[in-house]
Motif scaffolding. Structure first.
Motif, PDB file in Angstrom:
ATOM      1  N   ALA A   1     -14.144   5.607-103.200  1.00  0.00           N
ATOM      2  CA  ALA A   1     -14.741   4.337-103.633  1.00  0.00           C
ATOM      3  C   ALA A   1     -14.895   4.329-105.141  1.00  0.00           C
ATOM      4  O   ALA A   1     -15.307   5.344-105.734  1.00  0.00           O
ATOM      5  N   ARG A   2     -14.578   3.167-105.774  1.00  0.00           N
ATOM      6  CA  ARG A   2     -14.704   3.011-107.212  1.00  0.00           C
ATOM      7  C   ARG A   2     -15.454   1.701-107.494  1.00  0.00           C
ATOM      8  O   ARG A   2     -15.098   0.635-106.959  1.00  0.00           O
ATOM      9  N   ALA A   3     -16.483   1.781-108.321  1.00  0.00           N
ATOM     10  CA  ALA A   3     -17.235   0.593-108.717  1.00  0.00           C
ATOM     11  C   ALA A   3     -16.485  -0.121-109.845  1.00  0.00           C
ATOM     12  O   ALA A   3     -16.188   0.493-110.878  1.00  0.00           O
ATOM     13  N   VAL A   4     -16.185  -1.428-109.639  1.00  0.00           N
ATOM     14  CA  VAL A   4     -15.415  -2.201-110.624  1.00  0.00           C
ATOM     15  C   VAL A   4     -16.008  -3.600-110.703  1.00  0.00           C
ATOM     16  O   VAL A   4     -16.010  -4.337-109.701  1.00  0.00           O
TER      17      VAL A   4
ATOM     18  N   THR B   1     -22.343   7.584-110.936  1.00  0.00           N
ATOM     19  CA  THR B   1     -21.079   7.842-111.651  1.00  0.00           C
ATOM     20  C   THR B   1     -20.065   6.734-111.529  1.00  0.00           C
ATOM     21  O   THR B   1     -19.069   6.715-112.247  1.00  0.00           O
ATOM     22  N   GLY B   2     -20.255   5.837-110.567  1.00  0.00           N
ATOM     23  CA  GLY B   2     -19.283   4.769-110.355  1.00  0.00           C
ATOM     24  C   GLY B   2     -18.047   5.222-109.598  1.00  0.00           C
ATOM     25  O   GLY B   2     -17.085   4.459-109.474  1.00  0.00           O
ATOM     26  N   SER B   3     -18.062   6.426-109.098  1.00  0.00           N
ATOM     27  CA  SER B   3     -16.899   6.953-108.381  1.00  0.00           C
ATOM     28  C   SER B   3     -17.380   7.969-107.357  1.00  0.00           C
ATOM     29  O   SER B   3     -18.218   8.827-107.664  1.00  0.00           O
ATOM     30  N   VAL B   4     -16.853   7.895-106.136  1.00  0.00           N
ATOM     31  CA  VAL B   4     -17.222   8.844-105.094  1.00  0.00           C
ATOM     32  C   VAL B   4     -16.088   8.942-104.092  1.00  0.00           C
ATOM     33  O   VAL B   4     -15.359   7.976-103.850  1.00  0.00           O
ATOM     34  N   ASP B   5     -15.907  10.112-103.539  1.00  0.00           N
ATOM     35  CA  ASP B   5     -14.921  10.293-102.464  1.00  0.00           C
ATOM     36  C   ASP B   5     -15.419  11.402-101.545  1.00  0.00           C
ATOM     37  O   ASP B   5     -16.262  12.218-101.913  1.00  0.00           O
ATOM     38  N   GLY B   6     -14.855  11.450-100.345  1.00  0.00           N
ATOM     39  CA  GLY B   6     -15.282  12.448 -99.379  1.00  0.00           C
ATOM     40  C   GLY B   6     -14.846  12.082 -97.982  1.00  0.00           C
ATOM     41  O   GLY B   6     -13.941  11.262 -97.780  1.00  0.00           O
TER      42      GLY B   6
END
Length: 483
Positions: A167-170, A149-154
């Motif tokens: 975290a964000r993929a850029v 998804t290009g985005s994760v948190d926890g």
């Protein structure tokens, strides 16, 4: 066995402790959840803003920041210098026509400030990482989500510290924002310690309130217990005051009524003993005197025998009244219910007491003809009417009249005596009461006739009452169920 006061204290305290414990446990869980959710949302916002800013930077600046972030993670550190708002410092606006300033690295210190090292792990920070470094740093589940998804948190253990991350993929890099998980750290333990202290203070306060409440609740019961002890020893306790709970007040009221009734019963018992003793002593003294006179020849045997017979009859009537009253009080006196004629019973009672009326010189008037029906026991109605008629003959003067009246369901006997004092009418049917009132007792009576009248009338489902007549005398009325 513990006292009621101790039981109440323990019950109240136990309830409070259960409530405090449940509130404490629930509060800890809800607080942890709320704090983590607040931090998570804040980090998400920061990560999104960081990713958007990262997307606007030149590629060489991003590569330099990514390299520095990889090195920081390799040294067990996560962080970067931040601007006043918690985001990377933006370059100041330049004047029109001025040469563009050199682009400051994302992890560099703000203009005019000394360079800073990356923030150590366990503190809030944000960093640009390469994908390989990010995948080594993040848990396996987070890596899969980030790739997908290009985005994760926890929340995870990053570099030996529990961290809340986003975290964000850029552009081939990963923007990572972290903040310590304070609910599992020292700060939250201090919060828990303060919460436990507050709970301890609340428990001490609850103990004081429980002690006060248990004392207040049991105080009326202690007073009531003391009064019961006085009553059991034969004394007359003071009335127990109200002022407790509704149930205790009802108990105190019931005890006060019982105590009053018991005092009246004791007075009546003393009165019965005194009256019966007097009524027994008088005929026995007469019998003994005449027997001694007959024995020594000073009294004619025929005259003495007549006196002894009359006094023996008086004793027999007294004993019979006492037995009848006792049976009525015990509920063992049999009462039949049948249709009876009150006019016929009136004539029967007059015939039974006609010699007595002639002896007293009193005229008895009975209803002539007709009938008056009622549902009652024939023998008991005759006994009631005979008692009323006998009482009327004793109080009426020589030459007076006694009138018997009968209507459906009602019998009444009117005498020519002095009447009943108005203040004594409510107690006229009590044992020995009218006999004990000076000047109102019927000569030769035992004081039980009217009590038997009331008891028999009520046993047949009726009632008895008395009233004074305008011209003198009293009227006793018995009401019975009508046919």
């Amino acid at each position: 066995m513990r006292s009621l006061r101790v039981r109440l204290f323990l019950a109240i305290l136990g309830t409070v402790l259960i409530g405090v414990g449940a509130s404490l446990a629930l509060g800890v869980v809800l607080t942890k959840s709320a704090v983590r959710e607040t931090i998570r949302r804040d980090i998400e916002r920061q990560a999104n803003a960081f990713a958007r800013q990262l997307a606007t930077l030149p590629a060489d600046v991003v590569r330099r920041q990514r390299s520095e972030g990889d090195v920081a993670v390799a040294h067990g550190q996560i962080g970067t210098a931040q601007g006043p708002s918690g985001m990377p410092q933006q370059p100041p606006p330049r004047a029109s026509g001025a040469p563009p300033p050199a682009q400051a690295p994302l992890g560099a210190a703000p203009t005019g400030a000394a360079p800073t090292d990356a923030a150590p792990a366990g503190q809030q920070g944000q960093v640009v990482l390469g994908k390989a470094t990010a995948e080594r740093l993040l848990p396996s589940e987070a890596r899969a989500t980030l790739r997908r998804t290009g985005s994760v948190d926890g929340t995870a253990r990053l570099l030996d510290h529990e961290e809340i991350y986003a975290a964000r993929a850029v552009a081939g890099s990963v923007a990572l924002v972290v903040r310590p998980d304070v609910v599992s750290g020292t700060d939250f333990r201090r919060y828990l310690a303060a919460l436990l202290i507050a709970s301890g203070a609340a428990t001490l306060l609850a103990m004081a309130v429980a002690a006060l409440l248990s004392r207040q609740l049991t105080k009326p019961l202690r007073r009531l217990g003391a009064a019961v002890g006085v009553l059991a020893r034969g004394g007359e306790p003071e009335p127990v005051p109200n002022g407790g709970t509704i149930e205790v007040d009802e108990l105190a009221t019931a005890f006060n009524e019982m105590s009053s009734q018991l005092a009246l019963a004791r007075d009546a018992e003393r009165g019965v003993l005194l009256s019966v003793s007097h009524d027994l002593r008088t005929p026995l003294t007469s019998i003994r005197g005449y027997a001694e006179g007959i024995e020594d020849g000073t009294i004619d045997p025929r005259e003495g025998a007549g006196v002894v017979a009359r006094e023996a009859l008086r004793l027999e009537r007294l004993v019979g009244d006492l037995l009848a009253l006792a049976r009525l009080r015990q509920g063992v006196l049999e009462v039949h219910r049948e249709e009876v004629d009150l006019v016929a019973i009136a004539h029967e009672a007059e015939a039974r007491l006609r010699p007595r009326a002639a002896e007293r010189g009193v005229r008895v008037l009975v209803p002539e003809g007709g009938s008056a029906a009622a549902v009652a026991d024939h023998g008991r109605v005759l006994q009631v009417l005979s008692n009323l008629l006998d009482n009327a003959l004793r109080v009426s003067p020589e030459g007076g009249e006694v009138r018997i009246e009968a209507t459906p369901g009602t019998l009444s006997v009117s005498d020519a005596g002095p009447g009943v004092p108005e203040a004594e009418i409510p107690r006229a049917f009590e044992r020995f009461h009218l006999r004990s009132v000076a000047g109102n007792g019927a000569a030769g009576g035992a004081g039980l006739g009217l009590a038997i009248v009331r008891e028999l009338s009520e046993a047949m489902g009726g009632s008895a009452a008395v009233e004074n007549l305008p011209g003198g005398g009293a009227r006793f009325t018995v009401r019975l169920p009508q046919a």
